[in-house]
Design a protein around this motif. Structure first.
Motif, PDB file in Angstrom:
ATOM      1  N   GLU A  41       1.188  -0.711   0.216  1.00  0.00           N
ATOM      2  CA  GLU A  41      -0.198  -0.185   0.296  1.00  0.00           C
ATOM      3  C   GLU A  41       0.555   1.389   0.238  1.00  0.00           C
ATOM      4  N   PRO A  83       0.819   6.092   2.251  1.00  0.00           N
ATOM      5  CA  PRO A  83      -0.532   5.096   1.532  1.00  0.00           C
ATOM      6  C   PRO A  83      -0.544   6.610   0.382  1.00  0.00           C
ATOM      7  N   ARG A 119      -7.597   0.685  -2.431  1.00  0.00           N
ATOM      8  CA  ARG A 119      -8.145   1.732  -1.761  1.00  0.00           C
ATOM      9  C   ARG A 119      -9.692   2.242  -1.119  1.00  0.00           C
TER      10      ARG A 119
END
Ligand SMILES: Cc1cc2nc3c(=O)[nH]c(=O)nc-3n(C[C@H](O)[C@H](O)[C@H](O)COP(=O)(O)OP(=O)(O)OC[C@H]3O[C@@H](n4cnc5c(N)ncnc54)[C@H](O)[C@@H]3O)c2cc1C
Length: 291
Positions: A208, A238, A289
């Motif tokens: 991520e 991230p 995400r």
């Protein structure tokens, strides 16, 4: 208009081309695709006494990846080669999205990426793309070969650090350390026009986390702008909506647009912000995400 009188040479080796440039000094110019040099000569903004056409020099028309993923683009690789490249489509999203946006098909058939970097037009699209990717230019001259990071290569509008007897033989894009994503967006008044605003985004992610980010801007300053603070805001964390918004604001701050017939400075800044959000929101990392 016709260009001023000049001597034309079309050497068949790099050594011969470098020798001609060395003898010609400041009055000599390399001709690659000719899509910027010839118009400038016809307008008499450039009046070289010697034109060294490198199109007969063999072995410069490649683009290829080394075993480790480093990409090399030779001095005679045309925009059209890159537009049609399967290698770019599968490994270089930022370059693949920029290639079809350079000028029109006629210019793309002759013009070269390396020539575009050398020309250093603030509205040149490739410089932003290569800057965002952390690329460099390899130059060869009588004193040998040197690699120059693009961030140091362009010194201002239409200016680069090459000595008069050096030829840029290739551009190099370093291998990605993580998964590559990104793209290039360009606002143009009509298809084939130079950029009113262009934004290049290049990301590398591991899991991520964004391990490397590059953002560069076309047409909104006296030369190509590397939005380093914006890229810094993305690195090591991230890719969240907040980070994307922060990077977009920082990129807009880095822009130095001028109000002209293409739009107000504020409009161009707004477009930088919009393009950064759009490009970052469509990366795989952002998509994962959001899912
Ligand atoms: C109608 C039109 C529209 C265009 N639209 C766009 C656009 O939308 N986006 C965009 O980015 N560009 C655009 N261009 C410019 C185009 O991309 C050119 O191809 C590019 O800027 C220069 O590449 P070239 O190979 O044609 O270089 P050339 O014209 O041959 O050379 C340009 C300059 O770079 C130097 N040079 C070239 N190659 C080397 C080398 N290997 N080593 C040392 N010096 C070198 C030359 O001496 C010269 O000073 C447009 C051009 C035209 C005519």
């Amino acid at each position: 208009m016709y260009p001023s009188r000049f001597r034309y040479e079309a050497p068949r080796s790099l050594a011969e081309a470098i020798g001609l440039l060395h003898d010609g000094g400041d009055d000599a110019k390399v001709l690659a695709g000719g899509q910027s040099l010839v118009p400038l000569m016809k307008l008499r903004f450039a009046a070289p006494q010697l034109v060294v056409d490198i199109n007969n020099v063999p072995g410069l028309d490649y683009h290829r990846a080394d075993a480790d993923g480093t990409l090399r683009i030779g001095a005679l690789c045309r925009h059209a080669d890159l537009e049609r490249s399967e290698l770019l489509k599968t490994t270089q999203p930022t370059m693949a999205s920029a290639a079809p946006l350079i000028a029109d098909p006629i210019v793309r058939n002759r013009g070269t990426l390396v020539g575009s970097l050398c020309h250093a037009d603030p509205q040149g699209d490739w410089a932003s793309v290569v800057l965002a990717l952390g690329g460099s230019v390899v130059a060869q001259g009588p004193r040998g070969i040197r690699a120059i990071p693009l961030a140091d290569f362009v010194t201002g509008p239409f200016q680069n650090v090459l000595d008069p007897d050096e030829i840029a033989i290739e551009a190099v894009i370093p291998a990605a350390q993580g998964t590559r994503s990104g793209g290039y967006l360009k606002l143009e008044r009509r298809v084939g026009d130079f950029a009113t605003v262009g934004v290049a985004v290049a990301l590398e992610t591991s899991g991520e986390t964004v391990t490397r980010a590059g953002i560069a801007l076309t047409g909104v300053g006296g030369s190509t702008i590397g939005a380093t603070s914006a890229a810094g805001a993305l690195t090591g964390v991230p890719l969240t909506a907040d980070r994307i918004a922060q990077a977009a604001d920082l990129a807009a701050e880095a822009a130095r647009p001028r109000t002209d017939h293409r739009g107000s400075a504020e409009y161009k800044r707004h477009m930088v912000r919009t393009f950064v959000v759009r490009l970052l929101s469509r990366t795989d990392a952002a998509a994962e995400r959001a899912a």
